[in-house]
Design a protein around this motif. Sequence first.
Motif, PDB file in Angstrom:
ATOM      1  N   ALA A 165      -0.406 -68.255  27.861  1.00 52.39           N
ATOM      2  CA  ALA A 165       0.918 -68.257  28.493  1.00 52.39           C
ATOM      3  C   ALA A 165       1.117 -69.495  29.356  1.00 52.39           C
ATOM      4  O   ALA A 165       2.214 -70.076  29.379  1.00 52.39           O
ATOM      5  N   ALA A 166       0.066 -69.910  30.061  1.00 55.47           N
ATOM      6  CA  ALA A 166       0.180 -71.081  30.933  1.00 55.47           C
ATOM      7  C   ALA A 166       0.524 -72.335  30.130  1.00 55.47           C
ATOM      8  O   ALA A 166       1.318 -73.186  30.588  1.00 55.47           O
ATOM      9  N   LEU A 167      -0.054 -72.458  28.957  1.00 55.72           N
ATOM     10  CA  LEU A 167       0.240 -73.610  28.103  1.00 55.72           C
ATOM     11  C   LEU A 167       1.677 -73.571  27.592  1.00 55.72           C
ATOM     12  O   LEU A 167       2.353 -74.603  27.525  1.00 55.72           O
ATOM     13  N   GLU A 171     -10.225 -63.574  18.129  1.00 52.05           N
ATOM     14  CA  GLU A 171     -10.043 -63.705  19.577  1.00 52.05           C
ATOM     15  C   GLU A 171      -9.798 -65.156  19.985  1.00 52.05           C
ATOM     16  O   GLU A 171     -10.426 -65.692  20.903  1.00 52.05           O
ATOM     17  N   LEU A 172      -8.863 -65.789  19.309  1.00 54.23           N
ATOM     18  CA  LEU A 172      -8.536 -67.184  19.596  1.00 54.23           C
ATOM     19  C   LEU A 172      -8.014 -67.375  21.018  1.00 54.23           C
ATOM     20  O   LEU A 172      -8.083 -68.475  21.563  1.00 54.23           O
ATOM     21  N   CYS A 173      -7.514 -66.305  21.627  1.00 51.75           N
ATOM     22  CA  CYS A 173      -7.032 -66.417  23.011  1.00 51.75           C
ATOM     23  C   CYS A 173      -8.156 -66.795  23.970  1.00 51.75           C
ATOM     24  O   CYS A 173      -7.910 -67.413  25.007  1.00 51.75           O
ATOM     25  N   PHE A 174      -9.396 -66.446  23.614  1.00 54.71           N
ATOM     26  CA  PHE A 174     -10.550 -66.828  24.423  1.00 54.71           C
ATOM     27  C   PHE A 174     -11.182 -68.134  23.936  1.00 54.71           C
ATOM     28  O   PHE A 174     -11.563 -68.982  24.740  1.00 54.71           O
ATOM     29  N   SER A 175     -11.310 -68.283  22.629  1.00 59.28           N
ATOM     30  CA  SER A 175     -12.097 -69.390  22.083  1.00 59.28           C
ATOM     31  C   SER A 175     -11.326 -70.700  21.998  1.00 59.28           C
ATOM     32  O   SER A 175     -11.931 -71.775  22.090  1.00 59.28           O
ATOM     33  N   ASN A 176     -10.004 -70.637  21.838  1.00 59.40           N
ATOM     34  CA  ASN A 176      -9.218 -71.875  21.754  1.00 59.40           C
ATOM     35  C   ASN A 176      -7.751 -71.589  22.102  1.00 59.40           C
ATOM     36  O   ASN A 176      -6.883 -71.556  21.227  1.00 59.40           O
ATOM     37  N   PRO A 177      -7.440 -71.390  23.395  1.00 60.17           N
ATOM     38  CA  PRO A 177      -6.071 -71.055  23.798  1.00 60.17           C
ATOM     39  C   PRO A 177      -5.037 -72.099  23.390  1.00 60.17           C
ATOM     40  O   PRO A 177      -3.907 -71.734  23.037  1.00 60.17           O
ATOM     41  N   SER A 178      -5.393 -73.379  23.408  1.00 61.79           N
ATOM     42  CA  SER A 178      -4.419 -74.416  23.064  1.00 61.79           C
ATOM     43  C   SER A 178      -4.028 -74.339  21.589  1.00 61.79           C
ATOM     44  O   SER A 178      -2.852 -74.516  21.235  1.00 61.79           O
ATOM     45  N   ARG A 179      -4.993 -74.067  20.727  1.00 61.46           N
ATOM     46  CA  ARG A 179      -4.694 -73.926  19.306  1.00 61.46           C
ATOM     47  C   ARG A 179      -3.796 -72.710  19.070  1.00 61.46           C
ATOM     48  O   ARG A 179      -2.858 -72.742  18.265  1.00 61.46           O
ATOM     49  N   LEU A 180      -4.081 -71.626  19.797  1.00 60.89           N
ATOM     50  CA  LEU A 180      -3.274 -70.429  19.656  1.00 60.89           C
ATOM     51  C   LEU A 180      -1.856 -70.660  20.169  1.00 60.89           C
ATOM     52  O   LEU A 180      -0.885 -70.224  19.533  1.00 60.89           O
ATOM     53  N   ALA A 181      -1.709 -71.340  21.295  1.00 60.65           N
ATOM     54  CA  ALA A 181      -0.373 -71.642  21.820  1.00 60.65           C
ATOM     55  C   ALA A 181       0.438 -72.427  20.805  1.00 60.65           C
ATOM     56  O   ALA A 181       1.631 -72.171  20.591  1.00 60.65           O
ATOM     57  N   GLN A 182      -0.191 -73.398  20.163  1.00 64.46           N
ATOM     58  CA  GLN A 182       0.499 -74.203  19.143  1.00 64.46           C
ATOM     59  C   GLN A 182       0.932 -73.328  17.973  1.00 64.46           C
ATOM     60  O   GLN A 182       2.065 -73.465  17.458  1.00 64.46           O
ATOM     61  N   ALA A 183       0.063 -72.429  17.538  1.00 65.05           N
ATOM     62  CA  ALA A 183       0.401 -71.536  16.421  1.00 65.05           C
ATOM     63  C   ALA A 183       1.553 -70.596  16.775  1.00 65.05           C
ATOM     64  O   ALA A 183       2.431 -70.332  15.938  1.00 65.05           O
ATOM     65  N   ILE A 184       1.578 -70.134  18.011  1.00 57.18           N
ATOM     66  CA  ILE A 184       2.660 -69.247  18.453  1.00 57.18           C
ATOM     67  C   ILE A 184       3.991 -69.977  18.451  1.00 57.18           C
ATOM     68  O   ILE A 184       5.020 -69.423  18.039  1.00 57.18           O
ATOM     69  N   VAL A 185       3.988 -71.216  18.892  1.00 53.45           N
ATOM     70  CA  VAL A 185       5.216 -72.017  18.867  1.00 53.45           C
ATOM     71  C   VAL A 185       5.696 -72.217  17.427  1.00 53.45           C
ATOM     72  O   VAL A 185       6.889 -72.082  17.122  1.00 53.45           O
ATOM     73  N   GLU A 186       4.779 -72.530  16.529  1.00 54.99           N
ATOM     74  CA  GLU A 186       5.145 -72.725  15.120  1.00 54.99           C
ATOM     75  C   GLU A 186       5.683 -71.436  14.509  1.00 54.99           C
ATOM     76  O   GLU A 186       6.637 -71.457  13.719  1.00 54.99           O
ATOM     77  N   ALA A 187       5.092 -70.310  14.898  1.00 55.26           N
ATOM     78  CA  ALA A 187       5.534 -69.029  14.375  1.00 55.26           C
ATOM     79  C   ALA A 187       6.878 -68.602  14.964  1.00 55.26           C
ATOM     80  O   ALA A 187       7.668 -67.922  14.306  1.00 55.26           O
ATOM     81  N   GLY A 188       7.152 -69.012  16.201  1.00 51.49           N
ATOM     82  CA  GLY A 188       8.344 -68.556  16.894  1.00 51.49           C
ATOM     83  C   GLY A 188       9.563 -69.427  16.742  1.00 51.49           C
ATOM     84  O   GLY A 188      10.683 -69.003  17.085  1.00 51.49           O
ATOM     85  N   ARG A 189       9.404 -70.625  16.220  1.00 56.82           N
ATOM     86  CA  ARG A 189      10.558 -71.543  16.117  1.00 56.82           C
ATOM     87  C   ARG A 189      11.585 -71.020  15.123  1.00 56.82           C
ATOM     88  O   ARG A 189      11.283 -70.249  14.222  1.00 56.82           O
ATOM     89  N   ASP A 190      12.814 -71.472  15.275  1.00 57.17           N
ATOM     90  CA  ASP A 190      13.878 -71.113  14.339  1.00 57.17           C
ATOM     91  C   ASP A 190      13.733 -71.918  13.063  1.00 57.17           C
ATOM     92  O   ASP A 190      13.002 -72.909  13.018  1.00 57.17           O
TER      93      ASP A 190
END
Length: 237
Positions: free
Chosen positions: A21-23, A218-237
């Motif tokens: 979330a912070a990222l 558990e990417l939220c623990f092992s690589n939060p930055s990679r997960l944040a990027q994936a969430i943005v890609e998944a959430g974009r219009d």
Amino acid sequence: MSTYVLVHGAWHSGVEFESVAALLRADGHLVFTPTMKGNRPGDPKTTGLEDAIHSIVDFISENELDDVILVGHSYGGIVITGVADRMASRLRRLVYLSAFVANNGESLSDLVPPHYPDLLTSLGDGSVVLPFRIWREAYINDADLETAHRAYASLNPHPLNSFTDKLMVRTNPAMMTLPKSFINCTEDTALPHSFPLHPRLSEKLGLFRLVQTPGSHELCFSNPSRLAQAIVEAGRD
């Protein structure tokens, strides 16, 4: 910028999503990480699936959130399907992160191999825990041992009822008109690769966007930055 609500999985709380979330917040997004009923300190471990769903519905309503990108991790995928059935007008997109996808009348227990419940340890109060050896090898296999231990220490016992309760929705995910995405972590072995989350369960979404990223369940623990990027890609219009 977008509004995200990140819904955690079993044995977790919203705290474990805070590094991600912070990222997202640093990029200007509005991000919330609520903890579902059943995983809050002091919650009875007899809590069921409906209680968990309604706790997220209530959180979105009480915070007057709209146009929400609702992200559900693992067990949280079943929860966000229930939330969407009850308040679709407040949502913009559903994002399933290494998540279970259930239809009406299905439980999480229906979607895992028959022997999986026997792998859990019952605490006798209605809750179950995941043994560390399974956590280490199947859930967080991409992390070093120190990270695996630190992450495991943050987990909490999870209500068994929420695994066995049937999801009750008027509309199955494939028929929901909300846009949907599925994030597939390619090293995720929380379920056997012969019995996978993707594509076995993701195809139940009907039309959806697939985002693939390296990493474990558990990417939220092992690589939060990679997960944040994936969430943005998944959430974009």
